[in-house]
Design a protein around this motif. Structure first.
Motif, PDB file in Angstrom:
ATOM      1  N   UNK A 535       7.803  -0.396  -0.626  1.00 37.02           N
ATOM      2  CA  UNK A 535       6.942  -0.093  -1.773  1.00 37.02           C
ATOM      3  C   UNK A 535       7.783   0.093  -3.031  1.00 37.02           C
ATOM      4  N   UNK A 536       8.939   0.733  -2.894  1.00 38.39           N
ATOM      5  CA  UNK A 536       9.837   0.921  -4.035  1.00 38.39           C
ATOM      6  C   UNK A 536      10.335  -0.435  -4.547  1.00 38.39           C
ATOM      7  N   UNK A 654      -9.782   4.001  -3.601  1.00 36.31           N
ATOM      8  CA  UNK A 654      -8.999   4.392  -2.421  1.00 36.31           C
ATOM      9  C   UNK A 654      -7.741   5.145  -2.824  1.00 36.31           C
ATOM     10  N   UNK A 655      -7.096   4.718  -3.912  1.00 33.36           N
ATOM     11  CA  UNK A 655      -5.883   5.402  -4.374  1.00 33.36           C
ATOM     12  C   UNK A 655      -6.204   6.830  -4.785  1.00 33.36           C
ATOM     13  N   UNK A 656      -7.281   7.006  -5.513  1.00 33.80           N
ATOM     14  CA  UNK A 656      -7.659   8.364  -5.920  1.00 33.80           C
ATOM     15  C   UNK A 656      -7.892   9.249  -4.690  1.00 33.80           C
ATOM     16  N   UNK A 657      -8.575   8.684  -3.691  1.00 34.03           N
ATOM     17  CA  UNK A 657      -8.827   9.434  -2.459  1.00 34.03           C
ATOM     18  C   UNK A 657      -7.517   9.725  -1.733  1.00 34.03           C
ATOM     19  N   UNK A 658      -6.638   8.715  -1.648  1.00 35.46           N
ATOM     20  CA  UNK A 658      -5.356   8.894  -0.951  1.00 35.46           C
ATOM     21  C   UNK A 658      -4.527   9.993  -1.605  1.00 35.46           C
ATOM     22  N   UNK A 805      -1.752   0.858   0.326  1.00 38.01           N
ATOM     23  CA  UNK A 805      -1.515   0.504  -1.075  1.00 38.01           C
ATOM     24  C   UNK A 805      -0.693  -0.775  -1.217  1.00 38.01           C
ATOM     25  N   UNK A 806       0.167  -1.059  -0.240  1.00 39.04           N
ATOM     26  CA  UNK A 806       0.947  -2.304  -0.285  1.00 39.04           C
ATOM     27  C   UNK A 806       0.077  -3.493   0.066  1.00 39.04           C
ATOM     28  N   UNK A 807      -0.758  -3.340   1.089  1.00 42.65           N
ATOM     29  CA  UNK A 807      -1.515  -4.494   1.581  1.00 42.65           C
ATOM     30  C   UNK A 807      -2.766  -4.772   0.756  1.00 42.65           C
ATOM     31  N   UNK A 809      -3.794  -2.312  -2.130  1.00 45.46           N
ATOM     32  CA  UNK A 809      -3.972  -1.302  -3.162  1.00 45.46           C
ATOM     33  C   UNK A 809      -3.174  -1.554  -4.415  1.00 45.46           C
ATOM     34  N   UNK A 810      -2.619  -0.484  -4.971  1.00 44.17           N
ATOM     35  CA  UNK A 810      -2.023  -0.529  -6.299  1.00 44.17           C
ATOM     36  C   UNK A 810      -0.770  -1.401  -6.349  1.00 44.17           C
ATOM     37  N   UNK A 811      -0.114  -1.621  -5.191  1.00 41.03           N
ATOM     38  CA  UNK A 811       1.024  -2.533  -5.164  1.00 41.03           C
ATOM     39  C   UNK A 811       0.574  -3.978  -4.967  1.00 41.03           C
ATOM     40  N   UNK A 812      -0.621  -4.149  -4.442  1.00 41.06           N
ATOM     41  CA  UNK A 812      -1.146  -5.480  -4.154  1.00 41.06           C
ATOM     42  C   UNK A 812      -1.918  -6.067  -5.334  1.00 41.06           C
ATOM     43  N   UNK A 813      -2.687  -5.240  -6.044  1.00 37.60           N
ATOM     44  CA  UNK A 813      -3.587  -5.733  -7.078  1.00 37.60           C
ATOM     45  C   UNK A 813      -2.857  -6.462  -8.211  1.00 37.60           C
ATOM     46  N   UNK A 814      -1.687  -5.984  -8.708  1.00 39.10           N
ATOM     47  CA  UNK A 814      -1.025  -6.752  -9.769  1.00 39.10           C
ATOM     48  C   UNK A 814      -0.723  -8.190  -9.361  1.00 39.10           C
TER      49      UNK A 814
END
Length: 880
Positions: A535-536, A654-658, A805-807, A809-814
């Motif tokens: 993720x980093x 989902x990120x907010x919930x996580x 988040x990787x698959x 979420x926030x890392x995938x959406x961009x």
């Protein structure tokens, strides 16, 4: 109609323009003068006294009045005398007076019109025309590494030296390792090894297809990340990498993708280093010792050998050797208490854990699955008088356990008591020094009702065993998964279904198996650390505002989509093949349509339907108000609902919930996992059953129209005027912008949401790294089930959040947004190419044998080629 010319007998009086005739004003002698006086660079004509005059188009704009038969001023051009004509048009001239006469000039060369004239002109002038070479598509679909790869592991090279390291000021640019993808002759860096794997498989290639760049390739393909590109200069090497890189596709990676690439670990690695990352945050040049878990260098470990041997098999501890001398008392452990009977020592290894088996149906099905002989069951008749059990399920000389121990279907493990211990209670496993028995956690009573199909009773029941056979054991051959075999030895926990292994780990913790569970938690720690570090890497690979990239694609300034029909450099060239075989320039212009129109020869040959077909934009039939965009509210889930916006909404929700869930997990002695990571506050405007909608206001900026367009409706203009408007660069770009503005607004709204939430990702990763260091110590020092439970809960929560988040979420959406936006940009560029080709084909087929054709400017061809994986074909449509 040909231009109207005037002829005067003397040169001492100059005609004045504009003038009026029969109440029509303003009139000009030539179309050029009328166009120059028009705010739209256009004109219309009037036939007066059998003579054509030209009036500029102004649409009644202030300061540019028009009169059609109602002008009361002078009816002749100021300062000149017009000669009279009779009813049949015969001219009457006074040779003693300065008079002017008007007439139509039909041609300047007898029996030759303009088209024929080009064929009869001296071909010697052709040396003034430099022939353009047809631009061929550049090389594509080449994977090329910037460093030698024969003796290195590419996954390791990417992890330790990949381009994401450019985000750090401490990293030396020359140390960067990267595989580039050549697309249209330009090298585009691939951001990480998982994206490389996905792209190789997608192109039907393998690691053996990757070539190593030679010195000349760095110049040919611009492979140096030095802050400059073929086209522009950017701030620094990291910005260049971001601007040029392929989208991150690591979310599409899986074990099967890796296997299909042909990747194999390279010495000193025995396993894939991408599965054993401990840290990527290393100052200076990182080493394998500081970045990877030791297991990545190990062949099959003892525990892995034992898992390979016993997975799916039954064992029993200290079953008596009663051959020819059976004793029911010995099985009862010489007590009347059933709980310590030796039959309770029966275990099956399931997902690397010893699970107690008390269900006789499980034992029988185990025999059937493995083709073990249980035909002797019940062969000895019970005799209560003599206390002979015979066979009663698990008990008795010919009970299931004993006959299967005799024929080897159940392995007997013999223990040795610690020195100095005299206890004969052989079921007290805490006193046993038996490596296999104690190497793995035991689950006896902590699983009641928690496993799939569980009957609510502790131990391995029939429903759970059925599920294991049918869905979890790979056909009762757990370690035969082809996609894992080159990278993990048999017995590795990576063969187990991750969720089930985690379930059993939790059951073992609840069973109080403190020491045996450390190895399992250490494996879970390495898995979580790997996900955290990937993720980093993903974060460092694209730490740039998404909104900037979207603007660069669609804002109408330097975007490729606006640089094809109207190029910023170079010229469109309309040419003609003469009968003598020579090629001459007919017109040149940066504007495709102006080039087409300059001579009138080619444009006039196209039908109205031809023009309407071009690009499908309905050229010019739009309100100018559409160009004044301002703020466009992009309310996801309502007017601009698309898969992109819905996925974005779901990911952010989902990120907010996580984040909220992670903040609720408190670690004694440490505090909340995420501490005070702030969640951005965005107004919720609609709460549906599946999608939360957010209001995002975005300002999209298109090309700035000329002030002459302000406030005017162009929907009712005639086709001829519309064609003339296409001469204007701003008008062509406004038409393109009108086509894309809604999708542009959607992309920008999504980018705005991503940027709003993405800034907290760095805080999340920093907090996760800090708590991982604490968990590592806790696993080593824990002495109670509650401490182990705390470590387990924290690891599992982090593992789940980061993986999600990787698959998706926030890392995938961009990366998803980049892919969608680039695909839309390509669709529009392809549409422009098709429109240009339509014009070229129509010129070829509809111009009565006049061989007109276009040469593409290099800039336009380059932009269009980037829209097509293999580039476009730039044939000239010339008859052979």
């Amino acid at each position: 109609m040909p231009n109207t010319f005037f002829l005067n007998a003397a040169n001492n009086t100059s005609p004045a323009e504009p003038f009026a005739i029969n109440g029509y004003y303003p009139l000009y002698f030539t179309e050029f003068a009328a166009r120059a006086a028009s705010p739209y660079n256009d004109y219309h004509t009037h036939m007066l006294n059998n003579i054509v005059y030209y009036m500029p188009n102004s649409f009644g704009q202030q300061g540019v009045p028009q009169f059609h038969g109602n002008y009361t001023g002078s009816n002749t051009p100021t300062g000149i005398i017009i000669a009279d004509r009779n009813d049949v048009g015969t001219l009457s001239l006074d040779t003693q007076t300065n008079e002017y006469a008007f007439y139509q000039l039909q041609q300047t060369v007898p029996t030759s019109n303009n088209t024929v004239l080009q064929d009869v002109l001296d071909p010697g002038f052709n040396h003034f025309i430099q022939e353009d070479e047809v631009l061929e598509p550049g090389q594509s679909k080449i994977f090329i590494a910037n460093k030698a790869i024969d003796l290195v592991d590419i996954h390791d090279s990417y992890i330790r030296f990949g381009p994401h390291n450019l985000a750090s000021n401490n990293f030396i640019v020359d140390d960067v390792f990267c595989v580039f993808y050549i697309e249209e002759g330009v090298a585009k860096p691939i951001p990480n090894y998982k994206t490389l794997d996905v792209m190789l498989v997608e192109d039907g290639q393998t690691y053996s297809s990757i070539i190593v760049a030679e010195d000349a390739d760095f110049t040919t393909f611009d492979m140096s990340l030095d802050g400059t590109t073929f086209f522009s200069s950017v701030a620094n090497p990291y910005d260049e990498f971001i601007a040029r890189s392929m989208p991150d596709r690591s979310s599409e990676w899986n074990y099967d993708i890796r296997f299909r690439t042909g990747y194999l670990p390279v010495t000193p690695f025995v396993r894939d280093p991408g599965d054993y990352i401990l840290s990527v945050s290393v100052v200076g040049v990182p080493t394998i010792q500081t970045q990877y878990a030791p297991r990545v260098f190990q062949d099959q470990t003892f525990n892995e050998k034992m898992r390979e041997r016993f997975e799916g098999q039954m064992v029993i501890l200290d079953w008596p050797n009663v051959s020819g001398n059976w004793s029911d008392d010995e099985v009862a452990n010489f007590t009347s208490v059933q709980a310590d009977d030796l039959v309770n020592n029966l275990r099956m290894m399931v997902h690397g854990h010893w699970k107690q088996v008390t269900d006789v149906f499980v034992i029988k099905k185990y025999a059937y699955v493995n083709d073990y002989d249980i035909s002797r069951y019940g062969a000895v008749q019970p005799n209560p008088t003599e206390n002979i059990v015979g066979a009663e399920g698990r008990y008795g000389e010919t009970g299931l356990i004993n006959i299967m121990c005799d024929n080897g279907s159940i392995s007997i493990i013999r223990s040795m008591l610690p020195e100095g211990v005299s206890s004969t209670n052989q079921t007290d496993t805490a006193l046993e020094l038996e490596p296999v028995w104690n190497a793995f956690p035991h689950i006896l009573t902590s699983d009641g009702g928690t496993d799939p199909g569980d009957d609510g009773n502790p131990g391995l029941d029939l429903a759970e065993y059925n599920n294991y056979i049918d869905f979890e054991s790979h056909g009762y051959d757990m370690f035969s998964k082809t996609e894992l075999q080159p990278y993990e030895p048999p017995g590795s926990i990576k063969y187990y279904p991750e969720n089930r292994f985690n379930d059993y780990t939790l059951q073992a913790i609840q069973q109080g198996q403190i020491d045996a569970i450390r190895d399992s938690l250490s494996d879970l720690f390495v898995r979580t650390a790997t996900i955290l570090n990937l993720a980093q890497i993903s974060y460092d690979s694209y730490n740039r505002p998404m909104i900037d990239e979207i603007n660069e694609m669609f804002d109408g300034n330097n975007s490729a989509i606006f640089n094809s029909l109207v190029v910023s450099s170079g010229q469109w060239k309309l040419k003609r093949l003469k009968n003598n075989g020579n090629v001459v320039n007919v017109a040149t212009n940066r504007n495709f349509f102006r080039c087409l129109s300059d001579t009138g020869q080619a444009l006039d040959e196209l039908s109205d339907n031809d023009i309407d077909d071009i690009l499908g934009f309905g050229w010019g039939r739009i309100w100018n108000d559409s160009f004044n965009i301002g703020d466009i509210p992009a309310i996801f889930g309502t007017p601009l609902a698309t898969p992109l916006t819905n996925i974005t909404n779901n990911s952010i929700a989902a990120l907010r919930t996580d984040i909220t869930n992670l903040q609720s997990i408190n670690i004694p002695g440490y505090g909340s996992i995420l501490g005070n990571v702030a969640v951005p506050n965005i107004t919720v405007v609609g709460q549906g059953t599946s999608v939360t909608s957010y209001t995002v206001s975005v300002d999209i900026q298109g090309p700035t129209p000329d002030s002459n367009f302000s406030g005017h409706d162009t929907t009712n203009l005639n086709r001829r005027t519309l064609r003339r408007l296409l001469w204007r660069d701003d008008y062509v770009n406004l038409l393109i912008f009108n086509q894309i503005k809604d999708q542009y607004a959607t992309f920008k709204a999504v980018a705005s949401l991503i940027d709003t939430y993405r800034f907290i990702t760095g805080d999340l990763l920093t907090s996760a790294t800090d708590v991982m260091n604490y968990i590592d110590q806790l696993i080593t020092t824990a002495t109670s089930p509650s401490e182990m439970q705390t470590a387990y809960d924290a690891l599992l929560a982090l593992n789940s959040v980061l993986d999600n988040q990787i698959t998706s979420g926030i890392f995938f959406i961009p990366a998803f947004l980049r892919t969608e936006a680039r695909q839309y940009e390509r669709q529009n560029l392809i549409a422009q190419y098709n429109a240009i080709q339509l014009v070229r084909r129509r010129l070829f087929t509809d111009t009565q044998g006049k061989d007109f054709f276009f040469n593409f400017p290099a800039e336009s061809a380059t932009e269009l080629n980037n829209a097509q994986p293999n580039g476009f074909v730039y044939d000239n449509y010339i008859r052979s």
